[in-house]
Write an enzyme that holds these catalytic residues in place. Sequence first.
Site, PDB file in Angstrom:
ATOM      1  N   ASN A 217       0.863  -1.192   0.000  1.00 47.14           N
ATOM      2  CA  ASN A 217       0.000   0.000   0.000  1.00 47.14           C
ATOM      3  C   ASN A 217       0.895   1.236   0.000  1.00 47.14           C
ATOM      4  O   ASN A 217       2.099   1.133   0.206  1.00 47.14           O
ATOM      5  CB  ASN A 217      -0.943  -0.032   1.218  1.00 47.14           C
ATOM      6  CG  ASN A 217      -0.153   0.039   2.513  1.00 47.14           C
ATOM      7  OD1 ASN A 217       0.478   1.045   2.817  1.00 47.14           O
ATOM      8  ND2 ASN A 217      -0.146  -1.053   3.274  1.00 47.14           N
ATOM      9  N   PRO A 318      -2.432 -11.880  11.134  1.00 48.31           N
ATOM     10  CA  PRO A 318      -2.830 -11.538  12.513  1.00 48.31           C
ATOM     11  C   PRO A 318      -2.862 -10.021  12.678  1.00 48.31           C
ATOM     12  O   PRO A 318      -2.087  -9.307  12.032  1.00 48.31           O
ATOM     13  CB  PRO A 318      -1.728 -12.166  13.372  1.00 48.31           C
ATOM     14  CG  PRO A 318      -0.592 -12.452  12.456  1.00 48.31           C
ATOM     15  CD  PRO A 318      -1.138 -12.563  11.065  1.00 48.31           C
ATOM     16  N   ASP A 319      -3.756  -9.542  13.508  1.00 48.13           N
ATOM     17  CA  ASP A 319      -3.845  -8.100  13.776  1.00 48.13           C
ATOM     18  C   ASP A 319      -2.911  -7.767  14.941  1.00 48.13           C
ATOM     19  O   ASP A 319      -3.119  -8.221  16.074  1.00 48.13           O
ATOM     20  CB  ASP A 319      -5.302  -7.735  14.110  1.00 48.13           C
ATOM     21  CG  ASP A 319      -5.508  -6.232  14.145  1.00 48.13           C
ATOM     22  OD1 ASP A 319      -4.750  -5.542  14.864  1.00 48.13           O
ATOM     23  OD2 ASP A 319      -6.416  -5.740  13.450  1.00 48.13           O
ATOM     24  N   ILE A 320      -1.888  -6.983  14.659  1.00 50.16           N
ATOM     25  CA  ILE A 320      -0.849  -6.710  15.673  1.00 50.16           C
ATOM     26  C   ILE A 320      -1.442  -5.915  16.839  1.00 50.16           C
ATOM     27  O   ILE A 320      -1.317  -6.309  18.001  1.00 50.16           O
ATOM     28  CB  ILE A 320       0.330  -5.920  15.039  1.00 50.16           C
ATOM     29  CG1 ILE A 320       0.888  -6.676  13.829  1.00 50.16           C
ATOM     30  CG2 ILE A 320       1.416  -5.648  16.065  1.00 50.16           C
ATOM     31  CD1 ILE A 320       1.861  -5.875  12.983  1.00 50.16           C
ATOM     32  N   PHE A 337      -4.735   3.544  15.013  1.00 42.29           N
ATOM     33  CA  PHE A 337      -5.280   4.365  13.921  1.00 42.29           C
ATOM     34  C   PHE A 337      -6.406   3.612  13.247  1.00 42.29           C
ATOM     35  O   PHE A 337      -6.578   2.396  13.443  1.00 42.29           O
ATOM     36  CB  PHE A 337      -4.182   4.648  12.894  1.00 42.29           C
ATOM     37  CG  PHE A 337      -3.365   5.869  13.230  1.00 42.29           C
ATOM     38  CD1 PHE A 337      -3.627   7.080  12.622  1.00 42.29           C
ATOM     39  CD2 PHE A 337      -2.357   5.801  14.171  1.00 42.29           C
ATOM     40  CE1 PHE A 337      -2.906   8.206  12.948  1.00 42.29           C
ATOM     41  CE2 PHE A 337      -1.608   6.922  14.502  1.00 42.29           C
ATOM     42  CZ  PHE A 337      -1.890   8.127  13.882  1.00 42.29           C
ATOM     43  N   LYS A 359     -10.657  -3.117  19.262  1.00 45.01           N
ATOM     44  CA  LYS A 359      -9.215  -3.401  19.371  1.00 45.01           C
ATOM     45  C   LYS A 359      -8.690  -3.165  20.782  1.00 45.01           C
ATOM     46  O   LYS A 359      -7.515  -3.344  21.039  1.00 45.01           O
ATOM     47  CB  LYS A 359      -8.455  -2.556  18.350  1.00 45.01           C
ATOM     48  CG  LYS A 359      -8.905  -2.804  16.902  1.00 45.01           C
ATOM     49  CD  LYS A 359      -7.758  -2.845  15.924  1.00 45.01           C
ATOM     50  CE  LYS A 359      -8.250  -3.104  14.517  1.00 45.01           C
ATOM     51  NZ  LYS A 359      -7.204  -3.411  13.566  1.00 45.01           N
TER      52      LYS A 359
HETATM   53  O1  PMT Z   1       2.504   6.450   6.349  1.00 42.25           O
HETATM   54  P1  PMT Z   1       1.788   7.704   5.867  1.00 42.25           P
HETATM   55  O2  PMT Z   1       1.954   7.923   4.384  1.00 42.25           O
HETATM   56  O3  PMT Z   1       2.139   8.907   6.694  1.00 42.25           O
HETATM   57  O4  PMT Z   1       0.223   7.450   6.065  1.00 42.25           O
HETATM   58  C1  PMT Z   1      -0.330   7.406   7.351  1.00 42.25           C
HETATM   59  C2  PMT Z   1      -1.393   6.303   7.508  1.00 42.25           C
HETATM   60  C3  PMT Z   1      -2.581   6.600   6.605  1.00 42.25           C
HETATM   61  C4  PMT Z   1      -0.784   4.937   7.121  1.00 42.25           C
HETATM   62  C5  PMT Z   1      -1.793   6.302   9.023  1.00 42.25           C
HETATM   63  O5  PMT Z   1      -2.292   7.562   9.370  1.00 42.25           O
HETATM   64  C6  PMT Z   1      -2.812   5.229   9.311  1.00 42.25           C
HETATM   65  O6  PMT Z   1      -4.008   5.402   9.146  1.00 42.25           O
HETATM   66  N1  PMT Z   1      -2.318   4.036   9.763  1.00 42.25           N
HETATM   67  C7  PMT Z   1      -3.173   2.855  10.000  1.00 42.25           C
HETATM   68  C8  PMT Z   1      -3.504   2.203   8.678  1.00 42.25           C
HETATM   69  C9  PMT Z   1      -4.334   0.955   8.869  1.00 42.25           C
HETATM   70  O7  PMT Z   1      -3.829  -0.107   8.676  1.00 42.25           O
HETATM   71  O8  PMT Z   1      -5.569   1.181   9.325  1.00 42.25           O
HETATM   72  P2  PMT Z   1      -6.646  -0.010   9.634  1.00 42.25           P
HETATM   73  O9  PMT Z   1      -7.945   0.658   9.866  1.00 42.25           O
HETATM   74  O10 PMT Z   1      -6.577  -1.058   8.543  1.00 42.25           O
HETATM   75  O11 PMT Z   1      -6.104  -0.682  10.955  1.00 42.25           O
HETATM   76  C10 PMT Z   1      -6.502  -0.230  12.260  1.00 42.25           C
HETATM   77  C11 PMT Z   1      -5.342  -0.313  13.220  1.00 42.25           C
HETATM   78  O12 PMT Z   1      -4.912  -1.665  13.348  1.00 42.25           O
HETATM   79  C12 PMT Z   1      -4.114   0.491  12.829  1.00 42.25           C
HETATM   80  O13 PMT Z   1      -3.566   1.052  14.003  1.00 42.25           O
HETATM   81  C13 PMT Z   1      -3.161  -0.557  12.252  1.00 42.25           C
HETATM   82  O14 PMT Z   1      -1.793  -0.215  12.471  1.00 42.25           O
HETATM   83  C14 PMT Z   1      -3.545  -1.782  13.073  1.00 42.25           C
HETATM   84  N2  PMT Z   1      -3.358  -3.062  12.363  1.00 42.25           N
HETATM   85  C15 PMT Z   1      -4.069  -3.351  11.252  1.00 42.25           C
HETATM   86  C16 PMT Z   1      -3.915  -4.587  10.638  1.00 42.25           C
HETATM   87  C17 PMT Z   1      -2.997  -5.499  11.187  1.00 42.25           C
HETATM   88  N3  PMT Z   1      -2.799  -6.690  10.618  1.00 42.25           N
HETATM   89  N4  PMT Z   1      -2.290  -5.179  12.264  1.00 42.25           N
HETATM   90  C18 PMT Z   1      -2.456  -3.966  12.880  1.00 42.25           C
HETATM   91  O15 PMT Z   1      -1.785  -3.664  13.874  1.00 42.25           O
END
Ligand code: PMT
Length: 414
Positions: A217, A318-320, A337, A359
């Site tokens: 991504n 897995p979701d970290i 986030f 979460k």
């Molecule tokens: O890196 P940049 O270009 O500055 O962009 C910033 C960003 C858009 C990447 C950042 O602001 C952001 O939104 N990061 C989280 C992106 C994401 O994966 O969002 P999510 O809604 O899919 O996941 C929710 C949360 O779970 C996030 O904190 C993510 O880090 C975490 N996650 C998701 C999937 C996974 N397998 N493990 C995780 O820990």
Amino acid sequence: MTELPFDNSTRFAGKRVHLGICGSIACYRAADLLRAWRKLNIHVSATITESAQRFVSPMLFKSLGAMPVYESMFAPDEDVFAHLEPGQHAHAMVVAPTSADTLARLAHGNASDMLAAQALAFDGPLIIAPAMNPRMWDNSAVKANVAVLRERGAHIVAPGHGEAACGDTGFGRMADLPEIFLAVLRALSPQDMKGRKALVTAGPTREPWDGFRYWSNPSSGLMGASLAVCAFLRGAEVTALCGPINVTGALFLPDEVRRCAVESAREMFDAAQTLWPRMDMGIFAAAVADFSPQSIGQKKFKKSESPEGFTLAFHPNPDILETLAHSRKSEQKVLGFAAETVSTMQELLPMAAAKLKRKKADVLAANRVNEPAAGFCAPTNSVAVVDSRGREEIWPMQSKADVAWDLCSWLSQF
Ligand code: PMT
């Protein structure tokens, strides 16, 4: 001038830094530091030693906005108490470059020139960035002076390795500008995260499907790097767990931030699980792939192998954040986030609240990744923030440094 981390923050406006410049070939680099602090609306005053004036003119620093600029102890129009003035008004003092001579004066409490006298009358944070020939830096007299200053609380930004102007190679070149720039910002920051260990995830992950190609991504890592730098500025001991990002310019991480580089979601998960038990807080800004394609081999998959196209099967990762937050000790704090595609910021609030609950995070910031000035790759972001105590706010568009600053403020209240 090259981009520096945090050089678009508004959180340091109105602070004052006193910059000392000693005689060294590295003098000219102090002008870039001055410009970078001025860009943050930090008031900079300067003292240019007489030796430094043989390399650069005080006019250069005046023209770049330093005020006042002191040139000598007994200049005819100088106030008689000018040697006390920075000590009365500056929030931090930095000497960059620091020569071996000034290092000795500072270590021995000698007040024989304006800069040394001002340093003696200054009781705030003192940052020293030495620059000299490698054999001089290696001399035991210099080492002893550095040890004395460190012992008294001065922050030494150690010189880097490389070829000196004279052709000698070794340690002696003034440290990289981002290291000095950030050392000063750290001295100006509240230390509300001092003594706490922070794990920050940043950047994208890459999920290989053959030996050379991957699914990923567009995350640049800037949001995560800004959070890592911010936690460092506010006193935390930071480990940045980074997917593939290029940590230069705005993404620079100081030497004191421990960096673990990983590629895939699985590698990030394994590293995070190993690191987590030692952490006091987790900040999860990485864009981790929710799914990985089934790899179809270690060599380059050829077009001729499937001319009609092909299908890849994906398996969930897995979701970290969720895994670590569910297994945490009560004193471990978690910020997550949410990357969402919605039309308005208002729509983000219930989504953020639902993700926070699912979460088990303490604070969650949702951003609109379909808004060009926010989310992926942008230098700015606008977030809807919620916390587990029911607080919720929508923040306006601002630099990622400022978003990081305010998120750290929310997290440090837990
Ligand atoms: O890196 P940049 O270009 O500055 O962009 C910033 C960003 C858009 C990447 C950042 O602001 C952001 O939104 N990061 C989280 C992106 C994401 O994966 O969002 P999510 O809604 O899919 O996941 C929710 C949360 O779970 C996030 O904190 C993510 O880090 C975490 N996650 C998701 C999937 C996974 N397998 N493990 C995780 O820990």
